[in-house]
Design an enzyme around this catalytic site. Structure first.
Site, PDB file in Angstrom:
ATOM      1  N   GLY A   1       0.828  -1.195   0.000  1.00  0.00           N
ATOM      2  CA  GLY A   1       0.000   0.000   0.000  1.00  0.00           C
ATOM      3  C   GLY A   1       0.867   1.250   0.000  1.00  0.00           C
ATOM      4  O   GLY A   1       2.040   1.227   0.347  1.00  0.00           O
ATOM      5  N   CYS A   2       0.276   2.375  -0.399  1.00  0.00           N
ATOM      6  CA  CYS A   2       1.041   3.617  -0.520  1.00  0.00           C
ATOM      7  C   CYS A   2       1.475   4.133   0.851  1.00  0.00           C
ATOM      8  O   CYS A   2       2.651   4.451   1.066  1.00  0.00           O
ATOM      9  CB  CYS A   2       0.233   4.660  -1.265  1.00  0.00           C
ATOM     10  SG  CYS A   2      -1.457   4.884  -0.630  1.00  0.00           S
ATOM     11  N   TYR A   3       0.514   4.239   1.790  1.00  0.00           N
ATOM     12  CA  TYR A   3       0.867   4.652   3.150  1.00  0.00           C
ATOM     13  C   TYR A   3       1.877   3.678   3.756  1.00  0.00           C
ATOM     14  O   TYR A   3       2.819   4.066   4.444  1.00  0.00           O
ATOM     15  CB  TYR A   3      -0.379   4.667   4.041  1.00  0.00           C
ATOM     16  CG  TYR A   3      -1.210   5.922   3.996  1.00  0.00           C
ATOM     17  CD1 TYR A   3      -0.650   7.163   4.262  1.00  0.00           C
ATOM     18  CD2 TYR A   3      -2.580   5.860   3.738  1.00  0.00           C
ATOM     19  CE1 TYR A   3      -1.436   8.314   4.252  1.00  0.00           C
ATOM     20  CE2 TYR A   3      -3.369   6.995   3.728  1.00  0.00           C
ATOM     21  CZ  TYR A   3      -2.794   8.231   3.993  1.00  0.00           C
ATOM     22  OH  TYR A   3      -3.575   9.352   3.998  1.00  0.00           O
TER      23      TYR A   3
END
EC number: 2.7.2.8
Length: 931
Positions: free
Chosen positions: A712-714
């Site tokens: 995921g990006c976060y």
């Protein structure tokens, strides 16, 4: 590397409560990707044991104390390196270890670091001799006294008033350094006179400036016999007692001529000499090979030319074992105790030779070197005579061979080329320990690489020094028990042919240990002033076990890898193209030299052309899971890579269909699957590799199924911000992460979180607890656990994460609050991260806090803004009493690129066995060194 002061601990407090002896903690811990994470936990374990007392203030170091510090030294490099240098330095009389010249600016600006570095050396039983100047301090005092500082030919004219002030300044600065050392429990003796006997250099021209004619070494040796570090000023006296001023560089050089030390160290703030054209630090200069050419460089003039000439004249009078290091105080230990070094190392070295006829070399000395250090010949499996015959037959058949070496035959290499071929083969590369210590091995490699722009060689997997080979290779392939390396070969047909030929033969040379147990190949990686150096790619420097490189290939070839090897385009199908990430993926594939789109699937866009793809005219299709399976089963699709850019909990049917359709295919015909959802990020079957290359590259390389779960990006940004600090986390407190994303992260489905009007002048918190990225961050970082870490698979790492969405379109900003089990400062933090990510092209490290707008639309993440909460006057951090044990940093990245699409392309490249950064616009990293 070992920048000393943060090693100086007594229990949980700084030694003798010295005033912020805050040189680089990263250096002290050895946090560098080449070897540090093999050992970094050792220091963390030490810090967690408050009963450990490393220093005995009044009685000097005892045996157990020295052993403890030596073990901590292992963090700056390998155990073998450190022990090798310790034996080397301890093999001479104490006064012959090192003469260290310290500039006045180092004392005024970096006294704590200097004292810590010298203390550490003394604690391992070494006695550096310090000669210091005081130029900036003297200029300041002269200005205050309205006395003009005058120079002639770069030499300070020293009249009576100037000399009177100089005596006061030298005595004051000498006292400062001695007192700083004694506060750290190190005995030091101030020596402001009686060592240098001088005559007037030119009384009419320079007045009271001296030329040293004799050195009274007894004064220095008496200090060392008493267990004290000698701290000398550069003032001299005539036989009649007249004090004369002498340049500190010259004084240190004259002292070195008398003592003949192993090391002469010039400390400066710049941490070395820098190339006037490239601006890069010159890591090593071998004077016998490079001096004449170096003086012809247009940027070598004035002070630089004078400095090089003085060093050349000095080393010409000393044994070849002596060398000069130009280094900053905080990097001194890395320079002294590792092959890779940290500043500029200057040595005489030996002239190298290259011959194409055995009759032109000393075959007896070459034979002796091979018998001592070549595993096959040393073990009796082969003889030198049979090898000579092999070379003779090769030449008779129309082939060629080259023999490289140095004058004393401390290093030798044999390169061969078969008839009709253009690619050379490195047949043998052997060396003595002296060649490693003298960095002669790297000089030889530079010569070989210059003569053979295309080179191949093989090394056993069990080789202790695989990292040395990985650092010098453009690519590698596992063949049985060996690893085949190549350099300068770009044609995949050529590479595959070379691999095939190597798989049929045993490697002629090996750098494994010989019968005597000595390493036969070099370690370390110094670059040279005259040679361009590719980014470091060390096999041993991966965070978890395995190859730490970008140019490697999977252990078992997937279909994509086979296609890559043949040079044909790799066909990619994208399922879920409507989202913002899908658009970025199409754009990247469109510009990728090896990938092309086969299918682009989107329910909403079915039948419409793929407008941002220019390689071919393609319309969107709407593929169901069943249709994907049918395309994979009947072979019509010929798809190498399937990208699933679908919402969470939607990918499973597509994966099941692909698994079912390809189950009967051999491994090398299996397609790669890259899933961008969270569905397989917590996989327990071992089938899916977690696709964050900077931290999990080894598992990606080892994965034979071609199944990759994109992070995921976060989670990507958070892990990049936490990973370097894992060995030092406080297990009793949780890291906390405050994240803000642009509204593109909320997807294309309308909602308040991606409504620009609702977001105007607004910040929306959401999922404040139990966000899936919170679990992903802890779960994935826990996979990196090592013995001694404050968490384990049985006791996983937990984090606190609070996401928000803001009114900008793309990008992520993260603020991480990280509790530690020991104290760090902002400089410590910077150095930890700079070392950890020194070889990563898509992670930049800066001092200042990164801004979203600065790398939105960029393919790299930025880590910076390192901060430590202020400490009150009692050395306490508020009521918690945790001074320096909570640090704060910031991470920014583009959620659509490094947080998704760019990372997917990285993973596809790795799975296909091509350069990890192919098709990714990669900007050169900024210079991360602090001024």
């Amino acid at each position: 590397m070992l920048r000393a002061s943060r090693f100086l601990k007594k229990g949980a407090g700084t030694i003798a409560r010295a005033p912020a002896a805050s040189s680089s903690f990263a250096a002290a811990l050895g946090i560098q990707r080449s070897s540090a994470y093999t050992h970094a936990h050792a220091h963390a374990q030490t810090q967690a044991q408050p009963q450990l007392r490393m220093y005995s203030y009044n009685n000097g170091p005892d045996t157990s104390e020295k052993e403890t510090i030596v073990k901590l030294l292992y963090n700056i490099g390998s155990k073998k390196e450190v022990e090798q240098y310790l034996r080397h330095f301890s093999s001479v009389e104490s006064q012959k270890f090192a003469v260290i010249k310290v500039g006045g600016a180092v004392i005024s600006d970096d006294l704590a670091t200097l004292a810590s570095a010298l203390t550490f050396l003394n604690r391992v039983g070494l006695y550096p001799i310090v000669v210091h100047g005081a130029g900036p301090q003297l200029n300041k005092r002269l200005e205050a006294a309205n006395i003009e500082a005058r120079y002639e030919d770069g030499i300070r004219i020293t009249d009576g008033p100037t000399l009177a002030i100089a005596r006061e300044v030298f005595a004051s600065e000498n006292r400062k350094l001695v007192e700083a050392l004694e506060r750290l429990g190190t005995r030091a003796r101030p020596i402001t006179g009686g060592v240098f006997v001088a005559d007037y250099l030119n009384r009419e021209k320079y007045d009271r400036v001296g030329k040293i004619v004799r050195v009274n070494r007894e004064v220095v040796e008496s200090s060392i016999r008493a267990g004290c570090l000698p701290i000398l000023t550069s003032l001299a006296e005539t036989p009649e007692g007249q004090i004369l001023n002498v340049n500190a560089d010259i004084a240190a050089g004259e002292l070195a001529r008398v003592l003949e030390p192993l090391k002469i160290v010039y400390l400066n703030e710049k941490n070395g000499l820098y190339h006037g054209t490239t601006g890069k630090r010159i890591e090593t200069i071998h004077l016998d090979e490079e001096y004449e050419d170096l003086l012809k460089e247009p940027w070598v003039r004035y002070g630089t030319k004078l400095k090089l000439k003085e060093i050349k004249e000095l080393l010409d009078t000393l044994p070849r074992s002596s060398s000069v290091a130009i280094i900053s105080a905080e990097h001194l230990h890395k320079e002294l105790f590792t092959h890779s070094g940290a500043g500029t190392l200057i040595m005489r070295g030996h002239r190298l030779f290259s011959e194409q006829d055995l009759a032109s070399v000393d075959s007896d000395r070459l034979r002796a070197l091979l018998m001592a250090h070549d595993p096959q010949i040393a073990s009796g499996a082969a003889t030198a005579a049979s090898y000579w015959q092999h070379l003779a037959e090769l030449k008779k058949e129309g082939g060629q061979y080259w023999i490289y070496g140095d004058e004393p035959y401390q290093v030798a290499a044999v390169v061969t080329r078969k008839p009709g071929q253009t690619i050379s083969s490195l047949d043998k590369f052997v060396c003595t320990k002296a060649a490693v210590l003298g960095n002669i091995t790297d000089n030889a490699w530079k010569l070989i690489a210059r003569d053979h722009p295309q080179l191949i060689w093989s090394v056993p997997r069990t080789d202790d020094n695989l990292s040395w080979h990985f650092e010098r290779a453009d690519g590698s392939w596992s063949v049985g028990d060996d690893i085949v390396f190549w350099n300068g070969v770009e044609d995949w047909k050529q590479i595959s042919d070379l691999i095939a030929s190597k798989s049929k033969e045993k490697p002629v040379s090996s750098s494994s240990k010989n019968a005597a147990g000595a390493a036969a190949s070099p370690t370390g990686a110094r670059a040279y002033s005259t040679a361009a150096r590719r980014p470091l790619m060390s096999a041993s420097s991966v965070f978890s076990a395995g190859a730490r490189r970008s140019y490697s290939t999977p252990a078992a070839g997937t279909k994509a890898a086979a296609s890559a090897g043949s040079g044909v385009p790799l066909r990619v199908s994208l399922v879920g193209a409507r989202g913002f990430t899908g658009r970025e993926l199409i754009r990247l594939i469109d510009s990728h030299p090896r990938f092309e789109l086969a299918y682009v699937s989107s329910r909403e866009l079915e039948g419409k052309p793929v407008s941002n793809y220019t390689k071919a005219a393609i319309n969107h299709v709407n593929l169901s899971a069943q249709q994907v399976g049918e395309l994979a089963r009947d072979g019509r699709s010929n798809v190498d890579v399937w990208i699933l850019a679908l919402p969470n909990k939607v990918a499973a049917p597509f994966v099941a269909a692909l698994d079912s359709a390809t189950a009967a295919l051999p491994v090398n015909q299996q397609p790669v699957i890259v899933d961008l959802s969270a569905d397989y990020r917590f996989d327990k079957t071992g089938q899916w590799a977690y696709g964050l290359p900077e931290l999990h590259r080894s598992s990606l390389l080892a994965n034979s199924t071609g199944r990759i779960s994109n992070p995921g990006c976060y989670a990507t940004g958070s892990q990049l911000g936490l990973a370097p600090l894992l060995p030092f986390l406080d297990s009793t407190r949780l890291p906390s992460i405050f994240g803000v994303s642009g509204y593109s992260g909320a997807g294309t489905k309308p909602s308040p979180k991606n409504n620009p009007e609702f977001l105007r002048d607004n910040l929306i918190p959401y999922a404040p607890v139990s966000h899936i990225h919170e679990r992903e961050i802890g779960h994935s970082l826990t996979r990196l656990t090592k013995p001694g870490y404050p968490f384990s698979m049985a006791n996983p790492l937990l984090v606190q994460f609070s996401p928000h969405v803001a009114s900008f379109f793309q990008g992520i900003a993260l603020t991480l609050h990280v509790p530690l089990r020991m104290s760090m400062n902002a400089k410590d933090m910077y150095d930890v991260f700079a070392e950890f990510y020194s070889t990563e092209r898509l992670v930049h490290v800066t001092e200042s806090a990164p801004l979203v707008r600065d790398n939105a639309g960029k393919h790299y993440a930025v880590v910076g803004g390192f901060a430590v909460p202020p400490v009150d006057g009692n050395g306490e951090q508020g009521s918690a009493g945790l001074a320096g044990r909570r640090v704060v940093l910031n991470v920014t990245l583009d959620n659509l690129l490094k947080g998704a699409a760019t990372q997917a392309v990285q993973n596809m490249n790795i799975a296909a066995g091509i350069d990890e950064y192919t098709g990714i616009p990669v900007q050169d990293k900024p210079d991360m060194s602090l001024a």
